[in-house]
Write an enzyme that holds these catalytic residues in place. Sequence first.
Site, PDB file in Angstrom:
ATOM      1  N   THR A  44      41.117  35.740  28.113  1.00  0.00           N
ATOM      2  CA  THR A  44      42.547  35.605  28.072  1.00  0.00           C
ATOM      3  C   THR A  44      43.355  36.292  30.020  1.00  0.00           C
ATOM      4  OG1 THR A  44      43.583  37.559  27.673  1.00  0.00           O
ATOM      5  CG2 THR A  44      43.357  36.179  25.836  1.00  0.00           C
ATOM      6  N   GLU A  86      49.778  36.931  26.739  1.00  0.00           N
ATOM      7  CA  GLU A  86      47.780  36.728  27.466  1.00  0.00           C
ATOM      8  C   GLU A  86      48.085  35.561  26.509  1.00  0.00           C
ATOM      9  OE1 GLU A  86      44.608  39.146  26.768  1.00  0.00           O
ATOM     10  OE2 GLU A  86      46.614  40.906  25.167  1.00  0.00           O
TER      11      GLU A  86
END
Length: 317
Positions: free
Chosen positions: A212, A260
């Site tokens: 991420t 994220e």
Amino acid sequence: MQRWRGLEDIPQDWGRSVVTIGSYDGVHRGHQLIIGRAVERARELGVASVVVTFDPHPSEVVRPGSHPPLLAPHHRRAELMAELGVDALLILPFTVAFSKLSPADFIVKVLVDKLHARAVIEGPNFRFGHKAAGDVAVLSDLGVTYDYEVDVVDLHVTGVAGAGEPFSSTLTRRLVAEGDVAGAGEVLGRPHRVEGVVVRGAQRGRELGYPTANVETLPHTAIPADGVYAGWLTAGGERMPAAISVGTNPQFDGVDRTVEAYAIDRVGLDLYGLHVTVDFLSYVRGQQKFESIEALLEAIADDVKRSRDLVGAYDAR
């Protein structure tokens, strides 16, 4: 679009203009009505359109510590205003001294002496000057003295969002805080966006097979409620479908709240140090702690599938 920061940036030979004044955080659909009318009236009169706004948010100066979560930073608002056809944006540094200007002094200092206003376009609840003593009636009265017209635009826009509550920045912030990003998107007329630089985190996503982008968001950003969302991650001009996680990562007893974004089906991305944007389309599920890593991975796989489907359906429209 010209961008000025402070009255001294305005060209000395600036001609007459049509002006609208406000914080315009988010440039939501109600704001778009006012700004659009200002642009339209300026073209009718053959003059420039100018939006006047403030930095920092006036509430932070008048009541320190009360800065509201921001729906869009100034550069994003400028982009949105340029898309609406605005000719110039004036950002006024909002100071204690500036906050003490009387309504009449504000009009003379900004609208008359510098912008040479031919017309002023506002919503019905517009307030200005020291202790917000000025309203559209005062604005109109002073217009007779200083030779500008006033056009009050009804920005009463409603929809499904907020159970029919009139669209406003306050409503949008509440919807974002509640995780209703679809509702916020209805008010804004586009998905809610956060942005910032990608920084190194714990890198657990990479270890789990779902790397991420950990986005260090800008100060005062309005961040959605903890949970998982479908949306887009944009980096280097490329817009990618994404599954987005907001929260403290309870699976690993996290403390810091993060945003994220996992770029779906993308491999080998290196985004560290890049400025990126994250657009929130739909809520997928709440944040939770699973009994095992296997259960977590199963949930993530489902999150990715649902996010892919939601973004695909939106793009197909």
